[in-house]
Motif scaffolding. Structure first.
Motif, PDB file in Angstrom:
ATOM      1  N   PHE A  49     -12.772  80.802 -52.713  1.00 26.33           N
ATOM      2  CA  PHE A  49     -11.219  79.663 -52.608  1.00 26.33           C
ATOM      3  C   PHE A  49     -10.522  80.353 -52.065  1.00 26.33           C
ATOM      4  O   PHE A  49      -9.304  79.854 -52.446  1.00 26.33           O
ATOM      5  CB  PHE A  49     -11.305  79.004 -54.059  1.00 26.33           C
ATOM      6  CG  PHE A  49     -10.846  79.446 -54.671  1.00 26.33           C
ATOM      7  CD1 PHE A  49      -9.316  79.752 -55.460  1.00 26.33           C
ATOM      8  CD2 PHE A  49     -11.802  79.577 -55.786  1.00 26.33           C
ATOM      9  CE1 PHE A  49      -9.599  80.427 -56.603  1.00 26.33           C
ATOM     10  CE2 PHE A  49     -11.835  80.042 -57.215  1.00 26.33           C
ATOM     11  CZ  PHE A  49     -10.441  80.554 -57.515  1.00 26.33           C
ATOM     12  N   SER A  63      -6.657  68.127 -51.872  1.00 26.52           N
ATOM     13  CA  SER A  63      -7.382  67.227 -50.615  1.00 26.52           C
ATOM     14  C   SER A  63      -5.415  67.142 -50.753  1.00 26.52           C
ATOM     15  O   SER A  63      -5.123  67.242 -51.369  1.00 26.52           O
ATOM     16  CB  SER A  63      -7.737  66.025 -51.706  1.00 26.52           C
ATOM     17  OG  SER A  63      -7.224  65.385 -52.358  1.00 26.52           O
ATOM     18  N   HIS A 112      -2.296  62.439 -43.767  1.00 29.04           N
ATOM     19  CA  HIS A 112      -3.551  62.649 -43.422  1.00 29.04           C
ATOM     20  C   HIS A 112      -4.664  61.646 -42.442  1.00 29.04           C
ATOM     21  O   HIS A 112      -3.289  60.681 -42.351  1.00 29.04           O
ATOM     22  CB  HIS A 112      -4.761  62.190 -45.057  1.00 29.04           C
ATOM     23  CG  HIS A 112      -4.689  61.109 -45.928  1.00 29.04           C
ATOM     24  ND1 HIS A 112      -4.402  59.819 -45.685  1.00 29.04           N
ATOM     25  CD2 HIS A 112      -3.796  61.222 -46.969  1.00 29.04           C
ATOM     26  CE1 HIS A 112      -4.683  59.089 -46.387  1.00 29.04           C
ATOM     27  NE2 HIS A 112      -3.790  60.109 -47.600  1.00 29.04           N
ATOM     28  N   ALA A 139      -5.772  72.851 -42.806  1.00 30.24           N
ATOM     29  CA  ALA A 139      -7.061  71.998 -43.508  1.00 30.24           C
ATOM     30  C   ALA A 139      -7.986  73.118 -44.500  1.00 30.24           C
ATOM     31  O   ALA A 139      -7.849  72.632 -45.513  1.00 30.24           O
ATOM     32  CB  ALA A 139      -7.953  72.135 -42.171  1.00 30.24           C
ATOM     33  N   ARG A 140      -7.526  74.142 -44.310  1.00 29.35           N
ATOM     34  CA  ARG A 140      -8.631  75.433 -45.275  1.00 29.35           C
ATOM     35  C   ARG A 140      -7.607  75.142 -46.712  1.00 29.35           C
ATOM     36  O   ARG A 140      -7.559  75.184 -47.492  1.00 29.35           O
ATOM     37  CB  ARG A 140      -8.278  76.810 -44.563  1.00 29.35           C
ATOM     38  CG  ARG A 140      -8.887  77.534 -45.974  1.00 29.35           C
ATOM     39  CD  ARG A 140     -10.389  77.327 -45.984  1.00 29.35           C
ATOM     40  NE  ARG A 140     -11.306  77.735 -47.234  1.00 29.35           N
ATOM     41  CZ  ARG A 140     -11.371  77.778 -48.108  1.00 29.35           C
ATOM     42  NH1 ARG A 140     -12.455  76.426 -49.030  1.00 29.35           N
ATOM     43  NH2 ARG A 140     -12.166  78.728 -49.076  1.00 29.35           N
ATOM     44  N   GLU A 193      -7.758  72.273 -48.102  1.00 29.81           N
ATOM     45  CA  GLU A 193      -8.674  71.684 -48.818  1.00 29.81           C
ATOM     46  C   GLU A 193      -8.816  72.700 -50.251  1.00 29.81           C
ATOM     47  O   GLU A 193      -9.093  72.279 -51.196  1.00 29.81           O
ATOM     48  CB  GLU A 193      -9.825  72.678 -48.087  1.00 29.81           C
ATOM     49  CG  GLU A 193     -10.895  72.769 -48.875  1.00 29.81           C
ATOM     50  CD  GLU A 193     -12.443  73.207 -48.350  1.00 29.81           C
ATOM     51  OE1 GLU A 193     -13.693  73.375 -47.888  1.00 29.81           O
ATOM     52  OE2 GLU A 193     -11.942  74.025 -47.127  1.00 29.81           O
ATOM     53  N   VAL A 194      -8.421  74.094 -50.428  1.00 25.51           N
ATOM     54  CA  VAL A 194      -8.067  74.782 -51.380  1.00 25.51           C
ATOM     55  C   VAL A 194      -7.178  74.600 -52.781  1.00 25.51           C
ATOM     56  O   VAL A 194      -7.046  74.680 -54.120  1.00 25.51           O
ATOM     57  CB  VAL A 194      -7.933  76.597 -51.451  1.00 25.51           C
ATOM     58  CG1 VAL A 194      -8.163  76.894 -50.167  1.00 25.51           C
ATOM     59  CG2 VAL A 194      -6.716  76.502 -50.734  1.00 25.51           C
ATOM     60  N   GLN A 254      -9.418  62.835 -46.072  1.00 31.12           N
ATOM     61  CA  GLN A 254      -8.790  63.212 -46.442  1.00 31.12           C
ATOM     62  C   GLN A 254      -8.356  64.607 -45.284  1.00 31.12           C
ATOM     63  O   GLN A 254      -7.263  65.373 -45.322  1.00 31.12           O
ATOM     64  CB  GLN A 254      -9.021  63.830 -47.868  1.00 31.12           C
ATOM     65  CG  GLN A 254      -8.716  62.338 -48.616  1.00 31.12           C
ATOM     66  CD  GLN A 254      -7.548  61.998 -48.897  1.00 31.12           C
ATOM     67  OE1 GLN A 254      -6.873  62.958 -49.146  1.00 31.12           O
ATOM     68  NE2 GLN A 254      -7.378  60.563 -49.072  1.00 31.12           N
ATOM     69  N   VAL A 255      -8.512  64.971 -44.270  1.00 31.16           N
ATOM     70  CA  VAL A 255      -8.177  65.588 -43.171  1.00 31.16           C
ATOM     71  C   VAL A 255      -6.487  65.316 -42.742  1.00 31.16           C
ATOM     72  O   VAL A 255      -6.164  64.677 -42.681  1.00 31.16           O
ATOM     73  CB  VAL A 255      -8.754  65.528 -42.010  1.00 31.16           C
ATOM     74  CG1 VAL A 255      -8.495  65.986 -41.656  1.00 31.16           C
ATOM     75  CG2 VAL A 255     -10.430  65.210 -41.915  1.00 31.16           C
TER      76      VAL A 255
END
Length: 390
Positions: free
Chosen positions: A189, A67, A104, A59-60, A63-64, A110-111
């Motif tokens: 980030f 998306s 996703h 997930a991280r 995210e960085v 968008q997870v």
């Protein structure tokens, strides 16, 4: 020699690539026009690092990178799954294969969600056996489990933790001299080691004293060829306890003149960062345009130096992107060590130099990559100007 390296990379729908299949050597030069995808290709290795590093996870890691929408190739058609698959090999022929597909949960969510995750153990005799295959029955009963990879969970990766540790040891360096001088904290980030060298002085300080001195002496030896007046390179601490690099230069005074890294040139700082990273142990070292700020005479020696550092040190794999003709003049670079990025109407393609008939023929006859490969990227780049008004 380092026992592990990534011997094969397969990507699908990764950023501006719809499909990549590459066999990799211990030293690889990624060449291509601007905005063709060299950094995105290196980013796939950083993604593996971010999956297993503290503060990361899938997930991280997504995210960085913005998306799922930004990670997935714009050229993907019906299949929306992003795939990252690597084969990790050892010198004696053993290895691992890690295959991850993810998408996703839905258009508005968008997870990232694991579509599949597989780990295979490879033996030197060619036999393989499966250690992990997801989704499992447990995943089907509890779909929320698919929001994490097994690779990132210490309770799930016991049988292949060595692989997770290897991914964690992947490092990326694109040293920015003014950030090294200012000693700023890494941005939020960043996952793991700072990619722009802010933590270089701290990494040097945390190294065991005997090892640190030996590494600095090797760097000092190289710097003396670049700057003959340099006599000594060491690390000190100021009254506030902050670490600094200090160089002593030959001077009319018997004791010489001293400078801290705040006074070093950009090229000197970038060279120190590169030489230090090459001596660190770990998985693949990712370098982006290491030729920046360096004199062409030094750049022309980088390829041979990396090779010698691999042979004499821990042998860590080096994957670097470059635009430099000087860096690619070394006739010791083989077609198997070249990745050529080509742009097409359907996204970028990454091809091995050895698979390009003209490139292989030229390089096998002794023509360096600077003449066999770079002209192809230059012609591709010049097409961008065809539509500009005079």
């Amino acid at each position: 020699m380092s026992t592990l390296w990534i011997s094969r990379l397969e990507l699908e729908n990764w950023m501006n690539f719809t499909k990549v299949e590459l066999d990799l050597a211990r030293r690889m030069f990624i060449v291509g026009p601007n905005a063709s995808g060299k950094s995105n290709l290196l980013n796939s290795f950083r993604f593996l690092h971010d999956l297993v590093t503290e503060g990361g996870g899938i997930a991280r890691a997504v995210e960085v990178r913005g998306s799922m929408k930004k990670m997935r190739s714009l050229y993907a058609r019906q299949n929306s799954t992003v795939r990252v698959c690597v084969t990790v090999s050892t010198a004696d022929g053993d290895g691992w294969k890690y295959d991850l597909g993810f998408t996703h949960k839905g258009p508005k969510e968008q997870v990232p969600l694991v579509q599949w995750e597989k780990v295979e153990r490879i033996r030197s005799n060619g036999t393989t056996f499966e250690l992990l295959s997801r989704p499992s029955k447990e995943d089907q009963r509890d779909p929320e489990r698919l929001s994490q990879t097994a690779l990132q969970q210490v309770t799930a990766n016991q049988e292949f933790r060595e692989l997770a540790e290897f991914f964690r040891s992947i490092s990326y360096l694109h040293a920015v001299p003014h950030l090294i001088r200012e000693g700023q904290a890494a941005p939020s980030f960043t996952i793991g080691q700072d990619p722009y060298g802010r933590d270089l002085l701290q990494r040097i300080r945390e190294t065991q004293p005997r090892t640190k001195r030996a590494r600095l002496q090797r760097i000092e030896k190289v710097l003396k060829h670049v700057t003959p007046q340099l006599q000594e390179l060491s690390q000190i601490e100021d009254p506030q306890g902050r670490p600094h690099l200090q160089a002593r230069f030959q001077h009319w005074r018997p004791q010489g003149a001293y400078q801290l890294e705040t006074q070093f040139s950009d090229g000197t700082l970038r060279l120190i960062g590169l030489l230090w990273a090459l001596q660190e142990s770990g998985g693949p070292l990712l370098l982006e345009e290491p030729e920046l700020s360096l004199h062409s005479a030094i750049v022309s020696k980088l390829g041979p130096f990396i090779y010698r550092a691999q042979r004499a040190g821990n042998g860590r794999q080096v994957l670097l992107s470059t635009h430099s003709v000087d860096l690619l003049t070394d006739e010791g670079i083989s077609a198997d060590e070249i990745v050529l990025i080509q742009t097409t109407p359907n996204g970028s393609q990454a091809v091995l130099g050895a698979r390009q008939r003209d490139v292989r023929r030229l390089m096998d006859s002794g023509i360096p990559a600077s003449e066999a490969v770079v002209p192809q990227t230059r012609m591709n780049q010049l097409k961008l100007f065809d539509t500009l008004a005079p």
